[in-house]
Motif scaffolding. Structure first.
Motif, PDB file in Angstrom:
ATOM      1  N   PHE A 159     124.161  19.391  -7.946  1.00 32.49           N
ATOM      2  CA  PHE A 159     124.084  19.643  -6.506  1.00 32.49           C
ATOM      3  C   PHE A 159     123.254  20.892  -6.245  1.00 32.49           C
ATOM      4  O   PHE A 159     123.336  21.885  -6.984  1.00 32.49           O
ATOM      5  N   GLY A 160     122.463  20.848  -5.180  1.00 35.76           N
ATOM      6  CA  GLY A 160     121.623  21.988  -4.810  1.00 35.76           C
ATOM      7  C   GLY A 160     122.418  23.029  -4.054  1.00 35.76           C
ATOM      8  O   GLY A 160     122.197  23.255  -2.862  1.00 35.76           O
ATOM      9  N   VAL A 161     123.338  23.675  -4.764  1.00 38.02           N
ATOM     10  CA  VAL A 161     124.276  24.601  -4.112  1.00 38.02           C
ATOM     11  C   VAL A 161     123.614  25.897  -3.655  1.00 38.02           C
ATOM     12  O   VAL A 161     124.225  26.667  -2.910  1.00 38.02           O
ATOM     13  N   PHE A 162     122.377  26.151  -4.070  1.00 35.88           N
ATOM     14  CA  PHE A 162     121.664  27.330  -3.582  1.00 35.88           C
ATOM     15  C   PHE A 162     120.870  27.013  -2.324  1.00 35.88           C
ATOM     16  O   PHE A 162     120.215  27.892  -1.755  1.00 35.88           O
ATOM     17  N   ALA A 163     120.924  25.743  -1.896  1.00 37.23           N
ATOM     18  CA  ALA A 163     120.271  25.319  -0.649  1.00 37.23           C
ATOM     19  C   ALA A 163     121.342  24.720   0.263  1.00 37.23           C
ATOM     20  O   ALA A 163     122.185  25.436   0.777  1.00 37.23           O
ATOM     21  N   ASP A 164     121.319  23.381   0.433  1.00 39.58           N
ATOM     22  CA  ASP A 164     122.255  22.749   1.368  1.00 39.58           C
ATOM     23  C   ASP A 164     123.394  22.004   0.674  1.00 39.58           C
ATOM     24  O   ASP A 164     124.234  21.392   1.341  1.00 39.58           O
ATOM     25  N   GLY A 165     123.426  22.021  -0.665  1.00 37.51           N
ATOM     26  CA  GLY A 165     124.495  21.354  -1.395  1.00 37.51           C
ATOM     27  C   GLY A 165     124.272  19.877  -1.643  1.00 37.51           C
ATOM     28  O   GLY A 165     125.145  19.203  -2.202  1.00 37.51           O
ATOM     29  N   ALA A 166     123.110  19.367  -1.249  1.00 35.37           N
ATOM     30  CA  ALA A 166     122.828  17.944  -1.462  1.00 35.37           C
ATOM     31  C   ALA A 166     122.634  17.644  -2.946  1.00 35.37           C
ATOM     32  O   ALA A 166     122.299  18.528  -3.744  1.00 35.37           O
ATOM     33  N   ALA A 167     122.856  16.378  -3.301  1.00 35.12           N
ATOM     34  CA  ALA A 167     122.702  15.955  -4.696  1.00 35.12           C
ATOM     35  C   ALA A 167     121.253  16.132  -5.153  1.00 35.12           C
ATOM     36  O   ALA A 167     120.310  15.920  -4.377  1.00 35.12           O
ATOM     37  N   VAL A 168     121.088  16.531  -6.414  1.00 37.00           N
ATOM     38  CA  VAL A 168     119.762  16.736  -7.003  1.00 37.00           C
ATOM     39  C   VAL A 168     119.732  16.103  -8.391  1.00 37.00           C
ATOM     40  O   VAL A 168     120.670  16.277  -9.173  1.00 37.00           O
ATOM     41  N   GLN A 169     118.674  15.380  -8.678  1.00 30.76           N
ATOM     42  CA  GLN A 169     118.473  14.864 -10.034  1.00 30.76           C
ATOM     43  C   GLN A 169     117.487  15.780 -10.750  1.00 30.76           C
ATOM     44  O   GLN A 169     116.361  15.983 -10.288  1.00 30.76           O
ATOM     45  N   LEU A 170     117.904  16.318 -11.870  1.00 28.78           N
ATOM     46  CA  LEU A 170     117.067  17.240 -12.627  1.00 28.78           C
ATOM     47  C   LEU A 170     116.559  16.606 -13.912  1.00 28.78           C
ATOM     48  O   LEU A 170     117.344  16.038 -14.685  1.00 28.78           O
ATOM     49  N   ASN A 171     115.259  16.695 -14.118  1.00 30.28           N
ATOM     50  CA  ASN A 171     114.679  16.369 -15.413  1.00 30.28           C
ATOM     51  C   ASN A 171     114.684  17.657 -16.239  1.00 30.28           C
ATOM     52  O   ASN A 171     114.341  18.722 -15.731  1.00 30.28           O
ATOM     53  N   MET A 172     115.045  17.550 -17.497  1.00 25.11           N
ATOM     54  CA  MET A 172     115.195  18.752 -18.314  1.00 25.11           C
ATOM     55  C   MET A 172     114.773  18.486 -19.747  1.00 25.11           C
ATOM     56  O   MET A 172     114.873  17.359 -20.243  1.00 25.11           O
ATOM     57  N   GLU A 173     114.286  19.532 -20.395  1.00 27.14           N
ATOM     58  CA  GLU A 173     114.085  19.505 -21.839  1.00 27.14           C
ATOM     59  C   GLU A 173     114.803  20.700 -22.446  1.00 27.14           C
ATOM     60  O   GLU A 173     114.838  21.784 -21.838  1.00 27.14           O
ATOM     61  N   VAL A 174     115.343  20.494 -23.638  1.00 34.61           N
ATOM     62  CA  VAL A 174     116.078  21.545 -24.334  1.00 34.61           C
ATOM     63  C   VAL A 174     115.516  21.666 -25.746  1.00 34.61           C
ATOM     64  O   VAL A 174     115.633  20.734 -26.547  1.00 34.61           O
TER      65      VAL A 174
END
Length: 220
Positions: A159-174
């Motif tokens: 969730f984009g809790v640093f903005a409006d809290g809407a759901a966010v899909q994150l692409n990530m590499e580790v």
């Protein structure tokens, strides 16, 4: 109390207050020095123009986090702006102490615990309502990578809790690096909602490729 007694009392009070202010000033100065030291980049020094943050692990927002160490983060200029092309685009490096290895499942659990704690704590502070049970993490070994490297692809629903809290899909590499001498594992995370072909990933891949273990930097 006579005049001389009153003067003596005032002098003692002034002497006490001078010592008190001196002690408070020392504590204040020490606090600033400690904070400045803890805020200095030791692992993730680039991009220097991106906002920097450092804290110890486990983080305050996830006290049950099973790892001890430190984390450094670099936030893109548009990290907290939902209308920006590099919204929620950032990199972070975790230094995990007393670890000689870490598995795919460990990384999945790491991310799940981390983002559930982060979203829950930040949403509460910002008066947002989110359902952390809907946070999911999928991790798989990245194909086409040299056998000498360990890199995982991850897909997160947060969730984009640093903005409006809407759901966010994150692409990530580790990316996983190990310092066997120091018995430490380093995780280099790069992430963005953008597809990996997007411009937001250019600085992220630069961070991933240029990161070096602290022990390697000392040899250079």
């Amino acid at each position: 109390m006579n005049v001389f007694g009153e003067i003596k009392h005032q002098l003692l009070y002034i002497h006490f207050m001078k010592h008190l202010f001196a002690s408070l000033f020392f504590v204040f100065s020490l606090s600033i020095a400690v904070h400045a030291q803890s805020s200095e980049a030791q692992l993730l020094k680039e991009p220097a123009s991106w906002t920097f943050e450092r804290f110890n692990l486990p983080p305050v927002f996830a006290p049950d986090f099973p790892y001890i160490g430190a984390e450094e983060l670099r936030f893109s200029p548009g990290m907290f702006n939902k209308d920006s092309t590099d919204y929620f685009t950032y990199a972070f490096v975790a230094q995990l102490n007393n670890r000689s290895s870490i598995s795919k499942d460990d990384i999945s659990n790491y991310l799940l615990s981390y983002f559930k704690g982060l979203c829950s704590s930040t949403a509460r502070d910002r008066k947002l309502v989110v359902d952390t049970s809907k946070i999911t993490v999928a991790v798989d070994r990245k194909p086409g990578v040299s056998s000498k490297e360990i890199i995982y692809n991850a897909l997160l629903h947060v969730f984009g809790v640093f903005a409006d809290g809407a759901a966010v899909q994150l692409n990530m590499e580790v990316k996983v690096l190990t310092d066997k001498t120091a018995n430490q594992v380093y995780l280099i995370f790069i992430t963005s909602p953008q597809a990996k072909s997007g411009d937001a990933w250019k600085p992220l891949y630069s961070i991933q490729q240029n990161f070096r273990l602290p022990a390697e930097k000392k040899k250079l």
